[in-house]
Write an enzyme that holds these catalytic residues in place. Structure first.
Site, PDB file in Angstrom:
ATOM      1  N   HIS A   1      20.329 -34.399   5.207  1.00 42.38           N
ATOM      2  CA  HIS A   1      21.639 -34.378   4.569  1.00 42.38           C
ATOM      3  C   HIS A   1      21.589 -33.415   3.385  1.00 42.38           C
ATOM      4  CE1 HIS A   1      19.383 -37.377   2.223  1.00 42.38           C
ATOM      5  NE2 HIS A   1      20.080 -36.906   1.204  1.00 42.38           N
TER       6      HIS A   1
ATOM      7  N   HIS B   1      20.286 -28.303  -0.743  1.00 42.58           N
ATOM      8  CA  HIS B   1      19.046 -28.291   0.035  1.00 42.58           C
ATOM      9  C   HIS B   1      19.002 -29.464   1.000  1.00 42.58           C
ATOM     10  CE1 HIS B   1      18.017 -31.265  -3.053  1.00 42.58           C
ATOM     11  NE2 HIS B   1      17.110 -31.711  -2.200  1.00 42.58           N
TER      12      HIS B   1
END
EC number: 3.1.4.58
Length: 174
Positions: free
Chosen positions: A39, A123
């Site tokens: 995620h 990220h």
């Protein structure tokens, strides 16, 4: 309840990120994250009560239709020391991704929903307790850029095997 709001990447991006992780696993020691846990965190809320969860849902609703950001890999990065770090796939700071995060955080703030205000570094975490070797990792199979299509409010449960995430609320983007 421990919670956070994140982009849940499209399946093709998850597949390609899992391919990247398999490639890295042959070259880097560490505890690699399960593909189901990939995620892009937009806001970590921490322990939230029912009022804050409802307000977080409203904040998601307020920004979800505004943008559909692009997820573009920018390279690998680490948090911590290379011999014991968190390894991640860095994403480029696409203007629409930054707009989504900023708008969401403003909506949370206006609704008095506390969140971790660390600067946003887009990220996807790949591994924890990683030992990254010195030198170049040639031929890295980075995922292709894609459009993010969904933002999710997740419940996070910490276990000895790592965190597990369950969606509490989700909205399509764009």
């Amino acid at each position: 309840m421990r919670t956070f709001i994140a982009i849940d990447p499209p399946e093709a991006f998850i597949d390609e990120t899992a391919d990247l992780a398999r490639y890295l696993k042959t070259r880097i020691d560490g505890r690699f994250i399960a593909r189901e846990a990939y995620h892009v965190t937009l806001a970590f809320l921490g322990d939230a009560d029912q009022r804050q969860i409802a307000s977080a849902m409203d904040a998601i609703d307020a920004v979800a239709d505004r943008v559909s950001p692009t997820l573009s890999p920018g390279g690998l990065g680490v948090f911590g020391k290379p011999k014991d770090c968190t390894l991640y796939l860095e994403l480029q700071k696409d203007p629409s991704l930054l707009t989504l995060c900023k708008g969401l955080r403003e909506e949370l703030e206006s609704r008095d929903v506390p969140f971790d205000s660390k600067p946003f570094l887009p990220h996807v975490t790949l591994a924890r307790r990683a030992h990254v070797p010195d030198g170049n990792l040639a031929g890295i199979p980075f995922p292709n850029a894609c459009r993010a299509d969904r933002v999710v409010l997740f419940k996070s449960v910490l276990t000895p095997e790592g965190a597990s995430y369950s969606p509490l609320y989700e909205r399509e983007l764009g």
